[in-house]
Design a protein around this motif. Structure first.
Motif, short mmCIF file in Angstrom:
data_model
loop_
_atom_site.label_atom_id
_atom_site.label_comp_id
_atom_site.label_asym_id
_atom_site.label_seq_id
_atom_site.Cartn_x
_atom_site.Cartn_y
_atom_site.Cartn_z
N THR A 279 49.18 19.41 120.66
CA THR A 279 49.06 18.73 122.25
C THR A 279 48.79 17.67 122.56
OG1 THR A 279 46.80 19.95 122.49
CG2 THR A 279 48.82 21.15 123.23
N GLU A 280 48.48 16.19 121.83
CA GLU A 280 48.61 15.51 122.16
C GLU A 280 46.79 16.13 123.18
OE1 GLU A 280 51.27 13.58 123.56
OE2 GLU A 280 51.73 12.44 121.50
N ARG A 281 45.53 16.10 122.84
CA ARG A 281 44.62 16.55 123.37
C ARG A 281 44.49 17.36 124.63
NH1 ARG A 281 39.92 15.19 120.97
NH2 ARG A 281 40.04 13.47 119.15
N PHE A 282 45.45 18.58 124.52
CA PHE A 282 46.15 19.24 125.82
C PHE A 282 46.24 18.18 127.31
CE2 PHE A 282 42.84 21.41 123.73
CZ PHE A 282 44.09 22.88 123.10
N LYS A 283 47.54 17.51 126.76
CA LYS A 283 48.24 16.23 127.43
C LYS A 283 49.21 16.68 128.71
CE LYS A 283 50.32 12.05 127.47
NZ LYS A 283 50.45 10.89 126.46
N HIS A 284 49.73 17.40 127.83
CA HIS A 284 51.54 18.03 128.30
C HIS A 284 51.15 19.29 129.09
CE1 HIS A 284 52.79 14.51 126.39
NE2 HIS A 284 52.25 14.96 125.58
N GLU A 285 50.73 19.48 130.08
CA GLU A 285 50.23 20.41 130.70
C GLU A 285 51.44 21.11 131.72
OE1 GLU A 285 47.50 22.43 134.52
OE2 GLU A 285 46.84 21.11 133.43
N LEU A 286 51.73 22.35 131.27
CA LEU A 286 53.22 23.13 131.69
C LEU A 286 52.93 23.78 133.15
CD1 LEU A 286 54.66 24.77 128.32
CD2 LEU A 286 55.36 22.34 129.56
N GLY A 287 51.72 23.92 133.39
CA GLY A 287 51.01 25.11 134.67
C GLY A 287 50.09 26.05 134.21
N TRP A 288 49.89 27.20 135.34
CA TRP A 288 49.07 27.84 134.47
C TRP A 288 49.81 29.27 134.90
CZ3 TRP A 288 43.85 27.94 135.09
CH2 TRP A 288 43.14 29.12 134.68
N GLY A 289 49.64 30.02 133.96
CA GLY A 289 50.37 31.41 133.54
C GLY A 289 49.04 32.93 134.30
N GLY A 290 49.39 33.33 134.03
CA GLY A 290 48.45 34.39 134.29
C GLY A 290 46.93 35.08 133.79
N SER A 291 47.89 34.23 132.65
CA SER A 291 45.67 34.80 131.59
C SER A 291 45.19 32.88 131.12
CB SER A 291 45.83 34.76 130.44
OG SER A 291 46.76 34.81 130.03
N GLY A 292 45.48 31.52 131.83
CA GLY A 292 45.05 30.64 131.77
C GLY A 292 46.26 29.14 132.56
#
Length: 320
Positions: free
Chosen positions: A32-45
């Motif tokens: 994720t390249e240090r969680f760089k590419h956020e897609l959004g918020w799902g039902g659990s996180g």
């Protein structure tokens, strides 16, 4: 070995017998390249896009507020690892290191049905809509009737139906919403499950035990939205979401009356205007009638997902 190493060794053995594996936290940080590419918020996180070492695009979900201990976590993963159907989002694996709990999921190109259907990103023609209805029914039928344990999704809605590059539907968010029932008859307490207003069955509010028929009810609402191209709150009169069941019940009575008395005229007006006249009347009528049966107040009168699939397959050859 320490208990954590024994657990890892057991998981490693299981990986060899399935396509489900354990990932290290370091692997997912890299993907994720240090969680760089956020897609959004799902039902659990929070959900991120990642690229694995084999160049496979995946979705990585950080599970928040996971209250399960390691044994419970492992038990649920063991069940989920065996769930495999073309109309369900595939779960490739997981990460469980220290306090980290992450899932590695299939990346689905076109996002949610909600985005496609209501935001006009892609105009779905009639064949595509019917195929989505059939695919979702097949996915739910697999969960309800073909898994070793009965699996209830508990939160089916257009946000949790994803569309791949060919607009084939895949049911998502299985992890946080899935509830398991033993086929032997012993039932896990699923009263804590949370659904989405507008899609939850009336027995949910009355406190009755949750069964697979809650998914059937939600599927009925999705069918109405697929055919009409409108949100359920736009279909029913009134803006008070606390009375959605009451309003939807009146709407269903109106549909029954019009189907019996106005024949094809009302149905043509109910189908999404963007489809125009390019829809199959028999299929449209079948979808609406199925929606009506799915939305029965008495859950015992609702059909099973298996019977719904059979009904849809019977008119599938009638595609125009």
């Amino acid at each position: 070995m320490r208990s954590s190493e024994v657990w890892a060794a057991e998981e490693g053995y299981r990986v060899m017998t399935s396509h489900f594996r354990m990932y290290s936290y370091r692997e997912l940080v890299k993907a994720t390249e240090r969680f760089k590419h956020e897609l959004g918020w799902g039902g659990s996180g929070v959900v991120y896009k990642g690229i694995l070492d084999d160049d496979r695009a995946v979705v990585i979900k950080k599970l928040e507020n996971v209250t399960r201990n390691r044994e419970e976590f492992q038990d649920e993963l063991h069940v989920i690892s065996r769930i495999n159907h073309m109309n369900l989002v595939r779960i490739y694996g997981f990460c469980s290191e220290r306090f980290h709990r992450l899932l590695v999921l299939e990346y689905v190109e076109n996002g949610s049905l909600a985005n496609v259907l209501f935001n006009s990103k892609i105009l779905l023609d009639w064949k595509q809509r019917f195929n989505i209805a059939l695919g979702v029914a097949k996915g739910l039928a697999y969960l309800h009737h073909e898994c070793l344990e009965w699996v209830i999704h508990c939160n089916l809605n257009p946000e949790n139906i994803l569309l791949d590059e060919n607009l084939e539907p895949k049911i998502a968010d299985l992890w946080v919403r899935t509830k398991l029932l033993s086929r032997s008859g012993s039932k896990q307490n699923v009263s804590r499950a949370r659904g989405t207003i507008g899609y939850i069955a009336p027995e949910w509010i009355s406190g009755l035990p949750i069964t697979a028929k809650v998914d059937v009810y939600s599927y009925g609402v999705v069918l109405l939205e697929l055919v009409s191209g409108k949100r359920v709150f736009d279909l029913i009169i009134g803006e008070d979401k606390t009375k959605v069941h009451e309003m939807l019940k009146k709407f269903i009575k109106m549909i029954c009356y019009r189907l019996d008395n106005e024949k094809s005229l009302w149905l043509a007006e109910f189908v999404d205007f963007r489809v125009g006249d390019e829809f199959n009347y028999l299929q449209a009528k079948t979808l609406v009638k199925l929606a009506v049966s799915c939305l029965e107040e008495d859950r015992k009168k609702r059909p099973t997902m298996e019977s719904i699939v059979e009904s849809l397959l019977s008119v599938d050859l009638a595609r125009s």
